[in-house]
Design an enzyme around this catalytic site. Structure first.
Site, PDB file in Angstrom:
ATOM      1  N   ILE A 448       0.748  -1.061   0.107  1.00 38.83           N
ATOM      2  CA  ILE A 448       0.404   0.110  -0.092  1.00 38.83           C
ATOM      3  C   ILE A 448       1.348   1.533  -0.048  1.00 38.83           C
ATOM      4  O   ILE A 448       0.630   2.461  -0.108  1.00 38.83           O
ATOM      5  CB  ILE A 448      -0.619  -0.105   1.340  1.00 38.83           C
ATOM      6  CG1 ILE A 448      -1.630  -1.447   1.154  1.00 38.83           C
ATOM      7  CG2 ILE A 448      -2.054   0.802   0.906  1.00 38.83           C
ATOM      8  CD1 ILE A 448      -2.313  -1.298  -0.321  1.00 38.83           C
ATOM      9  N   GLU A 622     -14.858   8.104   6.464  1.00 32.77           N
ATOM     10  CA  GLU A 622     -15.172   8.802   8.212  1.00 32.77           C
ATOM     11  C   GLU A 622     -15.291   9.722   7.556  1.00 32.77           C
ATOM     12  O   GLU A 622     -15.812  10.451   8.865  1.00 32.77           O
ATOM     13  CB  GLU A 622     -13.422   8.644   8.449  1.00 32.77           C
ATOM     14  CG  GLU A 622     -12.443   9.645   8.149  1.00 32.77           C
ATOM     15  CD  GLU A 622     -11.517   9.333   9.014  1.00 32.77           C
ATOM     16  OE1 GLU A 622     -11.276   8.926   9.266  1.00 32.77           O
ATOM     17  OE2 GLU A 622     -10.403  10.349   8.982  1.00 32.77           O
ATOM     18  N   HIS A 711      -2.850  -4.098  10.667  1.00 34.84           N
ATOM     19  CA  HIS A 711      -3.102  -3.517  12.654  1.00 34.84           C
ATOM     20  C   HIS A 711      -2.439  -4.376  13.778  1.00 34.84           C
ATOM     21  O   HIS A 711      -2.157  -4.354  15.277  1.00 34.84           O
ATOM     22  CB  HIS A 711      -4.733  -3.327  12.919  1.00 34.84           C
ATOM     23  CG  HIS A 711      -5.092  -1.902  12.112  1.00 34.84           C
ATOM     24  ND1 HIS A 711      -5.855  -2.774  11.076  1.00 34.84           N
ATOM     25  CD2 HIS A 711      -4.406  -0.712  12.112  1.00 34.84           C
ATOM     26  CE1 HIS A 711      -5.472  -1.222  10.341  1.00 34.84           C
ATOM     27  NE2 HIS A 711      -5.427  -0.034  11.012  1.00 34.84           N
TER      28      HIS A 711
HETATM   29  N1  GLN Z   1       0.115   5.238   1.546  1.00 35.28           N
HETATM   30  C1  GLN Z   1       0.046   5.198   2.965  1.00 35.28           C
HETATM   31  C2  GLN Z   1       0.538   4.349   3.424  1.00 35.28           C
HETATM   32  O1  GLN Z   1       1.002   2.524   3.086  1.00 35.28           O
HETATM   33  C3  GLN Z   1      -1.615   4.485   3.011  1.00 35.28           C
HETATM   34  C4  GLN Z   1      -1.678   4.856   4.711  1.00 35.28           C
HETATM   35  C5  GLN Z   1      -2.877   4.505   5.221  1.00 35.28           C
HETATM   36  O2  GLN Z   1      -4.473   4.601   4.670  1.00 35.28           O
HETATM   37  N2  GLN Z   1      -3.301   5.130   6.466  1.00 35.28           N
HETATM   38  O3  GLN Z   1       1.076   4.197   4.279  1.00 35.28           O
HETATM   39 ZN    ZN Z   2      -5.055   2.373   4.642  1.00 30.76          ZN
END
Ligand code: GLN
Ligand code: ZN
Length: 771
Positions: A448, A622, A711
């Site tokens: 991500i 959110e 998490h």
């Molecule tokens: N690109 C961000 C990361 O990988 C995305 C963070 C998020 O979605 N809160 O940290």
């Molecule tokens: Zn995220």
């Protein structure tokens, strides 16, 4: 205004808890680390409460609240108050007869222990504060422990101050709760009859201790509620009011308009209502008039916005207060909600241009505003003439400032056409162009964005800030990190790589620091959850991008590998959601300005040879408005700003987005409308439920449901990930699925990242081979 209203008082519902130097955070973390004992922590907390008491008194607050303090969260405190403590936490800390035992059990609920997971945490309405979700089932037994509100009331009384204890009300407490086992046909609200007697008991005990008023917060009533719930509100407050030996009851609501709940509260046999009249809650003025006012009740008018950072328009506020005087027995002046949601004091911001500082109002300044307004009601208007004059000139300076209104930015936004909001070709054609160019295998693997933020990276950033490391040395350290992260990913065998985001302190702050119109604060800390505080940037003026923000890092990373490296940006909605936004134009206008800055960045990345660009929107869900009626308008600008940011590229450039921290069931259409080529979504904890939702909604593009709940430090096995992939591909076409974790990896350590990503690649290989 004349003498009829001499009873007006200034009051607040809560004040920042942490202390000017965040002493509470430090004390709690020291306690967790075993460096200080329970008595020392309790002493620090008491000291902070007494300081706040003195500060509020000295500022001229006529009626001061108590029980707004918390070691972690006020909803958790309410679970404790009612004895709704999950079995596993009772078992984890069996002895709560000592101060340390009580604290440890409380923190076990908040943070978990080795074998007792914590309670779930979620956002407090549409703020950035998070509360711990009460866990209630059909068998929950309640028992009152009123020691916290009683002790904090007595502590202030010893100082000669009769406070107004603030307690989360019974209806909102239950509406915010969840039954973690999902018992069929059961809703926490079914437990109302069981907790109302405990509230009655609490009221009795507070009265006995000397309380004259108690504040019961019912913020859940500003969200859409069926008639059945409103009926329960009516019954509940009738039952509470029936108790004779009780303080007067003030029912408080905030964050939006009360709507159909307003007449119910107006008719309830309670002595006072606290109502928000700011922002989207301004409609409460008409609502109150339509309900015939509350001529025999006390009205606490939330007239100064308690969650933004802007100086109030005092003259306009006085006009509204004038209207309200005709609608209530008495009118008191207050911020719209607890001041928990704003930083403490503008005057601590010594780096800020004094002109801009004059436009702002943090918690301490808001106290001054409400005391001024109270004086405007009770004294001759001439006593506040000077304050009104200063206020007017500050508002005028803001309105006229060249920082606030930049014609070039405004012209560009005004000229947006529909073409700017659409990619040149539809998804099907883009998909072909992207496949031809990227040549990715089936079920492409990626991450991500962030990789673990190691101690070394944080040290380098601190050294740069302290002037101990020069720019070049810092850049070198970041480049070394990028090299390492790219090598890791090639080694693991991922298909689409990331640079790891080592240069980013925070995904919003990093861009805020580079965009004009944004300002950073030095001390603007606001509680996010527990001991975690954030310093949101302030959007004070029109937003523009003086120069590229990420292109150098992205191209450096891409130069190290043959595989595509994703450019990585934060989307307009998230930039707004995690900042304090301006109140002098619609949020959609601000979002479009941010979107233009991002659009330029996206195009620059494309021109620099970046083939895949991700624009993160984790906050999209959110900030959904609390009232359903307001949602369509929000989603319209949210989607449009994303499309504006991402539609400037050629067909063969692949746009990704990413969302997390929420369930997305009610924004599926918006996700479709955003028209990103690929979306990655949090999904592991809900066992891929979102994939079927996307399929059902007819989502036509590609999706990467997360297969690793980042998490948790747990490493999912190959079999587990294979299972997730099979679940996903049974609900959604496999040729449009990606494989990735739930979110960025910055909070994780390298051992679990390496192990999990290796399993992810292995699992993907197995599924590819068998399909
Ligand atoms: N690109 C961000 C990361 O990988 C995305 C963070 C998020 O979605 N809160 O940290
Ligand atoms: Zn995220």
């Amino acid at each position: 205004m004349t003498s009829t209203t001499t009873t007006s008082r200034a009051t607040v519902y809560g004040y920042p808890r942490q202390g000017a130097e965040r002493q509470l955070k430090k004390a709690i973390e020291s306690y967790w680390a075993g460096r200080v004992d329970a008595d020392a922590l309790l002493a620090t907390a008491r000291d902070l409460r007494l300081r706040n008491l003195a500060e509020l008194r000295d500022a001229g607050i006529d009626e001061i609240p108590s029980n707004y303090f918390s070691f972690y969260d006020h909803v958790l405190d309410t679970s404790w108050l009612l004895g709704a403590i999950p079995e596993r936490h009772l078992a984890a800390v069996p002895d709560a007869t000592t101060a340390a035992g009580r604290l440890d059990r409380y923190f076990a609920m908040a943070r978990g222990t080795a074998d007792a997971p914590p309670m779930e945490m979620t956002k407090w309405f549409d703020t950035n504060y998070h509360y711990l979700v009460p866990e209630l089932g059909p068998d929950t037994q309640f028992s009152l422990d009123a020691s916290k509100p009683l002790d904090e009331f007595a502590e202030a009384l010893e100082q000669g101050v009769t406070t107004r204890p603030v307690v989360l009300g019974p209806v909102s407490f239950l509406l915010l709760a969840k039954d973690p086992t999902g018992t069929d046909g059961f809703q926490p609200l079914d437990l109302l009859d069981r907790i109302v007697p405990l509230y009655v008991d609490l009221l009795r005990q507070l009265r006995e201790a000397g309380a004259e008023w108690v504040q019961l917060d019912e913020p859940a009533l500003v969200t859409d509620q069926p008639a059945e719930v409103l009926g329960k509100v009516e019954e509940t407050y009738a039952a509470l009011a029936r108790e004779e030996a009780r303080p007067k009851i003030l029912v408080a609501s905030y964050f939006d308009r009360l709507g159909e709940a307003l007449p119910v509260l107006a008719a309830a046999p309670v002595e006072g209502l606290a109502i928000d009249f700011t922002g989207s809650a301004a409609a409460n003025v008409e609502g109150l008039a339509a309900a015939g006012g509350i001529p025999r009740k006390r009205l606490v008018a939330g007239i100064v916005n308690g969650r933004n950072i802007w100086a109030a328009d005092l003259t306009a506020a006085l006009t509204t207060l004038g209207t309200l005087l005709g609608l209530a027995g008495t009118v008191d002046v207050a911020p719209s909600c607890s001041l928990l949601h704003v930083p403490l004091d503008v005057t601590l911001e010594t780096d800020l241009d004094p002109e801009i500082a004059g436009w702002l109002s943090f918690a301490r300044q808001k106290l001054e505003e409400i005391v001024t307004l109270r004086r405007g009601l009770t004294e001759d208007r001439s006593t506040i003439a000077n304050a009104l004059h200063v206020n007017a000139s500050r508002l005028a300076s803001r309105a006229a400032s060249p920082i606030v209104r930049v014609p070039a930015v405004r012209d560009r936004v005004a000229a947006i056409t529909d073409t700017d909001l659409h990619r040149a070709a539809p998804y099907g054609k883009r998909r072909q162009a992207q496949q031809d160019r990227l040549r990715l295998p089936e079920l492409p693997t990626t991450t991500i964005g962030s990789f673990p933020q190691t101690g070394e990276l944080r040290k380098a950033r601190a050294a740069l800030r302290a002037g101990k490391l020069d720019r070049d040395a810092y850049q070198e350290a970041m480049k070394a990190e990028i090299r390492a992260v790219i090598a890791e990913q090639e080694q693991i065998g991922l298909d689409v790589l990331v640079h790891g985001e080592p240069e980013r302190n925070d995904m919003v702050q990093y861009f805020g620091e580079q965009l004009t119109g944004f300002l950073a604060t030095q001390h603007g800390w606001v509680q996010s959850y527990g001991t975690r505080y954030v310093r949101p940037p302030l959007i004070v003026g029109d937003v523009a991008r003086p120069e590229p923000m990420t292109v150098a890092w992205a191209t450096y990373a891409q130069s190290l590998t043959e595989r595509p490296v994703k450019g990585m940006l934060t989307g307009p909605v998230t930039m707004l959601a995690w900042s304090f936004v301006r109140d002098d134009q619609p949020e959609g206008d601000t979002a479009r300005q941010v979107a233009f800055a991002l659009r330029d960045e996206v195009v620059d990345l494309e021109n620099a040879g970046i083939k895949v660009i991700q624009v993160d929107e984790p906050a999209l869900r959110e900030t959904l408005p609390l009232r359903t009626a307001d949602r369509a308008a929000y989603l319209e600008w949210a989607v449009a700003s994303f499309r504006l940011a991402t539609s400037g590229v050629r067909d063969e450039t692949q746009i990704h987005t990413h969302m997390c921290y929420a369930e997305f069931g009610d924004v599926l259409q918006a996700i479709i409308d955003m028209d990103a080529d690929v979306i990655s979504l949090e999904a592991a904890r809900s066992n891929m439920a979102i994939v079927a939702d996307l399929a059902r909604a007819g989502y036509p593009n590609e999706a990467g449901p997360g297969v690793w709940d980042i998490h948790s430090p747990r490493v999912p096995s190959v079999e587990e990930i294979v299972g997730h992939l099979r679940t996903a591909s049974s609900a959604f076409p496999a040729d449009r699925l990606w494989v990735n974790p739930d979110c960025g990896l910055k909070t994780r350590g390298y051992p679990e990242v390496r192990a999990t990503l290796a399993n992810l690649v292995e699992a993907t290989g197995q599924v590819r081979a068998r399909s």
